[in-house]
Design a protein around this motif. Structure first.
Motif, PDB file in Angstrom:
ATOM      1  N   PHE A  43       0.718  -1.111  -0.154  1.00  0.00           N
ATOM      2  CA  PHE A  43       0.282   0.202  -0.273  1.00  0.00           C
ATOM      3  C   PHE A  43       0.677   1.745   0.201  1.00  0.00           C
ATOM      4  O   PHE A  43       0.700   1.853   0.511  1.00  0.00           O
ATOM      5  CB  PHE A  43      -1.394  -0.192   1.012  1.00  0.00           C
ATOM      6  N   VAL A  44       1.929   1.458  -1.507  1.00  0.00           N
ATOM      7  CA  VAL A  44       2.130   2.893  -0.739  1.00  0.00           C
ATOM      8  C   VAL A  44       1.472   3.672  -1.971  1.00  0.00           C
ATOM      9  O   VAL A  44       0.385   3.529  -2.354  1.00  0.00           O
ATOM     10  CB  VAL A  44       4.240   2.198  -2.290  1.00  0.00           C
ATOM     11  N   ALA A  45       1.974   4.755  -0.902  1.00  0.00           N
ATOM     12  CA  ALA A  45       1.062   5.804  -1.388  1.00  0.00           C
ATOM     13  C   ALA A  45       1.722   6.904  -2.994  1.00  0.00           C
ATOM     14  O   ALA A  45       2.802   7.450  -2.174  1.00  0.00           O
ATOM     15  CB  ALA A  45       0.829   6.917  -0.083  1.00  0.00           C
ATOM     16  N   ILE A  46       1.081   7.252  -3.373  1.00  0.00           N
ATOM     17  CA  ILE A  46       1.592   7.755  -4.229  1.00  0.00           C
ATOM     18  C   ILE A  46       0.676   8.819  -4.820  1.00  0.00           C
ATOM     19  O   ILE A  46      -0.720   8.623  -4.821  1.00  0.00           O
ATOM     20  CB  ILE A  46       1.502   6.988  -6.106  1.00  0.00           C
ATOM     21  N   TYR A  47       0.666   9.630  -5.380  1.00  0.00           N
ATOM     22  CA  TYR A  47       0.007  10.858  -5.116  1.00  0.00           C
ATOM     23  C   TYR A  47      -0.141  12.212  -6.763  1.00  0.00           C
ATOM     24  O   TYR A  47       0.989  11.564  -6.654  1.00  0.00           O
ATOM     25  CB  TYR A  47       0.035  12.036  -3.916  1.00  0.00           C
ATOM     26  N   ARG A  48      -0.999  12.541  -7.593  1.00  0.00           N
ATOM     27  CA  ARG A  48      -1.035  12.962  -8.703  1.00  0.00           C
ATOM     28  C   ARG A  48       0.270  14.286  -7.911  1.00  0.00           C
ATOM     29  O   ARG A  48       0.171  14.770  -7.316  1.00  0.00           O
ATOM     30  CB  ARG A  48      -1.796  13.586  -9.550  1.00  0.00           C
ATOM     31  N   ASN A  49       0.578  14.323  -9.624  1.00  0.00           N
ATOM     32  CA  ASN A  49       1.492  15.512  -9.522  1.00  0.00           C
ATOM     33  C   ASN A  49       1.064  16.576 -10.751  1.00  0.00           C
ATOM     34  O   ASN A  49       0.261  16.284 -10.997  1.00  0.00           O
ATOM     35  CB  ASN A  49       2.936  15.364  -9.938  1.00  0.00           C
ATOM     36  N   TRP A  50       2.040  17.703 -10.915  1.00  0.00           N
ATOM     37  CA  TRP A  50       1.174  18.639 -12.012  1.00  0.00           C
ATOM     38  C   TRP A  50      -0.247  18.906 -11.729  1.00  0.00           C
ATOM     39  O   TRP A  50      -1.327  20.031 -12.612  1.00  0.00           O
ATOM     40  CB  TRP A  50       1.436  18.088 -12.932  1.00  0.00           C
ATOM     41  N   GLY A  51      -0.612  19.296 -10.733  1.00  0.00           N
ATOM     42  CA  GLY A  51      -1.556  20.504 -10.768  1.00  0.00           C
ATOM     43  C   GLY A  51      -2.453  19.655 -10.430  1.00  0.00           C
ATOM     44  O   GLY A  51      -4.363  20.120 -10.017  1.00  0.00           O
ATOM     45  N   VAL A  52      -2.805  18.010 -10.482  1.00  0.00           N
ATOM     46  CA  VAL A  52      -3.964  17.278 -10.576  1.00  0.00           C
ATOM     47  C   VAL A  52      -4.076  16.390  -9.355  1.00  0.00           C
ATOM     48  O   VAL A  52      -3.617  15.973  -8.299  1.00  0.00           O
ATOM     49  CB  VAL A  52      -3.397  15.709 -11.335  1.00  0.00           C
ATOM     50  N   LYS A  53      -5.018  17.087  -8.479  1.00  0.00           N
ATOM     51  CA  LYS A  53      -5.386  17.169  -6.824  1.00  0.00           C
ATOM     52  C   LYS A  53      -5.832  16.030  -7.073  1.00  0.00           C
ATOM     53  O   LYS A  53      -6.291  14.824  -7.574  1.00  0.00           O
ATOM     54  CB  LYS A  53      -6.475  17.511  -6.934  1.00  0.00           C
TER      55      LYS A  53
END
Length: 144
Positions: A43-53
């Motif tokens: 369950f690695v937490a990956i968040y979007r980059n480049w302004g996408v929430k």
């Protein structure tokens, strides 16, 4: 939690449980995905980059939802039924036994999805969202 790094059946690298060994809450998923294999934990937490929430992985959703109800992910024990890609190994009973050994001291076990629920309850479930199971040792609450 374990000094074992490779599956004794197929020799794949294992994605071992992480979190607190004294956790009261265990979260059990099905098997690691590509991000988990790359980073070596479930369950690695990956968040979007480049302004996408918003979250870009199940681990990110899990982290957000736990925070929302006041639970720190570091205070949980997080693992999977399979500790590597499930489609490459015949050692399911070994994986399941290892998972049970790791989570059995927890007070509450959240089974995340039908694969984890069916594996740990050893029964076919068609509507996992309506299941609530209590054993003599501890409650298991499947979520879907």
């Amino acid at each position: 939690m374990s000094s074992l790094n490779r599956c004794p059946f197929c020799k794949e690298n294992l994605i071992l449980p992480y979190g607190s060994p004294t956790a009261r809450l265990a979260l059990v998923g099905e098997f690691p995905g590509d991000n988990e294999i790359k980073q070596g934990r479930p369950f690695v937490a990956i968040y979007r980059n480049w302004g996408v929430k918003g979250p870009a992985s199940a681990g990110a959703v899990l982290e957000i939802e736990l925070q929302r109800v006041g639970i720190a992910i570091k205070d949980c024990l997080i693992t999977n039924v399979w500790m590597h890609r499930a489609d490459i190994c015949d050692g399911f009973d070994w994986h399941l036994a290892h998972t049970i050994k790791v989570i059995k001291k927890c007070k509450v076990i959240l089974l995340m999805g039908s694969t984890a629920t069916e594996a740990l309850l050893r029964k076919n479930v068609s509507d996992v969202s309506s299941l609530r199971v209590y054993s003599d040792l501890l409650p298991k609450i499947p979520i879907y």
